[in-house]
Enzyme design. Structure first.
Site, mmCIF file in Angstrom:
data_model
loop_
_atom_site.group_PDB
_atom_site.id
_atom_site.type_symbol
_atom_site.label_atom_id
_atom_site.label_comp_id
_atom_site.label_asym_id
_atom_site.label_seq_id
_atom_site.Cartn_x
_atom_site.Cartn_y
_atom_site.Cartn_z
ATOM 1 C CD GLU A 177 -2.830 -1.120 2.442
ATOM 2 O OE1 GLU A 177 -2.381 -0.765 3.558
ATOM 3 O OE2 GLU A 177 -4.009 -1.436 2.269
ATOM 4 C CB CYS B 285 -8.585 3.742 7.290
ATOM 5 S SG CYS B 285 -7.906 3.010 5.789
#
Length: 652
Positions: A315, A399
């Site tokens: 990521e 998130c």
């Protein structure tokens, strides 16, 4: 607490009232925040805070508190600007649940209170305890500023006191720091809100400890005797030690770091804290590191849309100029973090180039992160898709949705910056602002603009009579030929310095500053070292990057984006689409014909009537106009094929 150099306005002192941002923020207030509250309730986040979990039931997530905290933060910003008794009651309910879940010594993380008691603070690298605390701190400051109440602020201060002891001499995590950065920037914010320097000192100690030998996470792993919470996610971590130190930016002391590496969101939050500390303490080493890392991110590792994070496996960042399109990750949270860091760098340096990147990420990757109705979300934001990438109503790791909501509800902080004797307008957002300017008094700005669809910006300035005020308005780097007038008189070209138009004067009633930013559609080419974009071209207009989209349901007459060749020497038109409610670009293109029945091989049809796999004659092309839409709006019509970088037709 602040260094006195720059402040952001109080949210209640800014009214956003324009055709672009006002309706989008209203969608966040009326749809996004309520939808996220429902997800937190039905998903078990709030039930977990009640302490009712029993073995055998689905486990609370290790960082559920962070999702709850970001929702409180977004809701608090909304309450600051639009009173809402029902929302206020919902926030107070959640605050009470958090207070009830706090342990007697201040600890607050339901996973380690209920699922793995006795394991708290044993895995700072993976377990996200300090990350969750950081978001709780930000939520508490926002809640206090919105309501004047200290209920959540009292909770987080008790928790911070515990962390200060545990990370200090003789504590269980002496010399430790977090694996997912966030608490550092939150502690700076807590110090500013309370005036207590000890919070700033704790943030600085954590930043200074990061990446120093002996490496804290190595010692922690040895003490614990296992590979940590994410061992199953990262089975190669014991054999790729350097890569995974880089993953959480703990591979070297932060002042020695020059290359942006690892998980992109973690990096952004760390760099935000470094910029904050540089501003608060005058630390030239942190500032220099931020400037080097900024160059690494924006000149070698950032996508055209302001997306960052090319490597899905971490990521995070890939190598220099390694920016694939189909596999690009570009997490929404990473671009939210880039906006936050860019704002801080602009405040620290006074340079407009940081605002250019802030605006780029905000109008493209951040806005793309939510659907037009505000209830479906992208986690990653690719530069190309064949139709398999759709927005989702929620995620197991959620998130991004509340992160996007809290950013958009705090938009005034990114539009204005106040310095002694000076106001910076960093985003062209319509509405009004009442700003308390040190050395000047109350200044009112009334802004009218059609941005980003048009480049007209008019600012009416009201300041105390006789007071000198420097007004700076950012002129984007793409705005070649920008013009400015004061009360109808042209301002000279040399009035633009460091990316800002400067006007210093004793302002009088009726003064108006008018700016015109030319907004033709423009072609953009990548650095040839970006191998994925060789032979390709993109289109931008103003702050917006455009893409070609074809809805898979056939609802729009659009070509296959992968088969579009943009003509090099023909003009690109623009027009307003009533259907989409935005400016589209009308591209002069040729489309590659994929009708196999019309293709001949070496002058003869293939025996079975199908085209051969490889041919000696080129495919047919058809000349047409293709519609391109702003990147942020793609996939609002359902699953779609999409490309930002199109095939480029170079002149003969």
């Amino acid at each position: 607490m602040n260094n006195g150099l720059s402040t952001v306005p109080a949210l209640a002192d800014v009214r956003i009232d324009d055709a672009f941002w006002a309706p989008r923020r209203e969608v966040v207030r009326t749809h996004t925040i309520p939808q996220q509250e429902r997800e937190l309730r039905t998903g078990g986040h709030l039930d977990a805070l009640r302490g009712t979990w029993r073995p055998g039931e689905p486990e609370p997530h290790v960082f559920w508190e962070s999702d709850v905290a970001k929702w409180i933060e977004a809701a608090s910003y909304s309450l600051t600007q639009v009173p809402d008794p029902e929302l206020d009651a919902a926030v107070e309910e959640v605050v009470a649940l958090l207070a009830g879940a706090q342990e007697p010594d201040g600890y607050l993380n339901v996973y380690f209170s209920q699922v793995r008691p006795g394991r708290r603070f044993t895995d700072l690298r993976d377990a996200h305890e300090l990350y969750c605390l950081g978001h709780l701190v930000e939520a508490a400051v926002a809640h206090h500023e919105a309501t004047g109440r200290t209920s959540l602020l009292d909770v987080v201060r008790r928790y911070v006191d515990l962390v200060e002891r545990e990370l200090g001499p003789g504590g269980s995590c002496d010399g430790g720091y977090d694996g997912h950065e966030e608490i550092e920037l939150a502690l700076v914010r807590l110090a500013r809100a309370t005036g207590e320097a000890r919070y700033l000192d704790l943030a600085r100690r954590m930043v200074d400890a990061r990446g120093r030998e002996p490496f804290y996470f190595d010692a922690e792993t040895e003490r614990r005797g296992d590979e940590g919470y994410f061992a199953s996610y990262f089975p190669d971590r014991p054999r790729q030690v350097q890569r995974f130190r880089e993953y959480n930016q703990s591979h070297a002391p932060v002042r020695e770091q020059s290359d942006a590496v690892g998980h992109a969101v973690r990096a952004m939050y760390l760099y935000c804290a470094m910029a904050d500390l540089a501003a608060e303490t005058g630390d030239d080493g942190l500032r220099a590191a931020c400037e080097r890392l900024w160059t690494s991110v924006t000149e070698r590792k950032m996508y055209l849309t302001g997306g960052i994070g090319a490597d899905p496996s971490i990521e995070g960042f890939a190598g220099d100029h390694e920016l694939p399109n189909e596999s690009s990750y570009n997490e929404t949270c990473a671009s939210v973090g880039l906006v936050m860091w860019a704002q801080r760098m602009g405040a620290l340096t006074g340079e407009g180039r940081y605002g250019d990147v802030m605006e780029l990420a905000l109008y493209n990757t951040v806005l793309a992160g939510a659907s037009a109705d505000g209830t479906h979300y992208f986690y990653g934001n690719p530069m190309a898709s064949d139709g398999g990438h759709e927005r989702e109503p929620w995620f197991g790791c959620a998130c991004c949705p509340p992160n996007l909501a809290r950013l958009l509800m705090s938009l005034p902080w990114y539009a204005y910056l106040v310095r002694p004797g000076q106001v910076d307008v960093t985003l062209a957002v319509g509405g009004s602002a009442r700003l308390d300017v040190p050395g000047v008094g109350e200044v009112r700005l009334d802004v009218a603009t059609g941005y980003p669809w048009t480049g007209d910006v008019a600012i009416d300035v009201t300041a105390p009579p006789g007071a000198d005020l420097v007004l700076r308005v950012r002129i984007p780097g793409w705005a070649d030929g920008a013009r400015a007038e004061l009360n109808g008189e042209d301002l000279p070209d040399d009035a633009v310095v460091d990316g800002f138009l400067w006007v210093e004067r004793a302002w009088r009633a009726g003064d108006r500053l008018s700016i015109e930013l030319p907004m033709p559609a423009r072609r953009v080419w990548a650095d040839p070292r970006v191998r994925a974009d060789l032979g390709r071209v993109a289109v931008a207009r103003g702050p917006l990057v455009y893409c070609v989209e074809r809805p898979l349901d056939g609802s729009a007459d659009a070509p296959d984006p992968a088969a579009v060749v943009l003509a090099r020497d023909e003009p690109i038109g623009t027009s307003w689409s009533d259907e989409l409610g935005l400016v589209v670009a009308d591209l002069p293109v040729r489309t590659i014909d994929d009708d196999a029945a019309t293709v001949e091989a070496d002058g003869a049809a293939a025996p079975d009537g199908a085209a051969p796999l490889h041919r000696r004659t080129p495919p047919r092309t058809t000349r047409r106009t293709a519609e391109a839409i702003p990147y942020f709006a793609w996939a609002n019509r359902g699953p779609s094929a999409m490309r930002v970088w199109l095939l480029d037709s170079a002149p003969a």
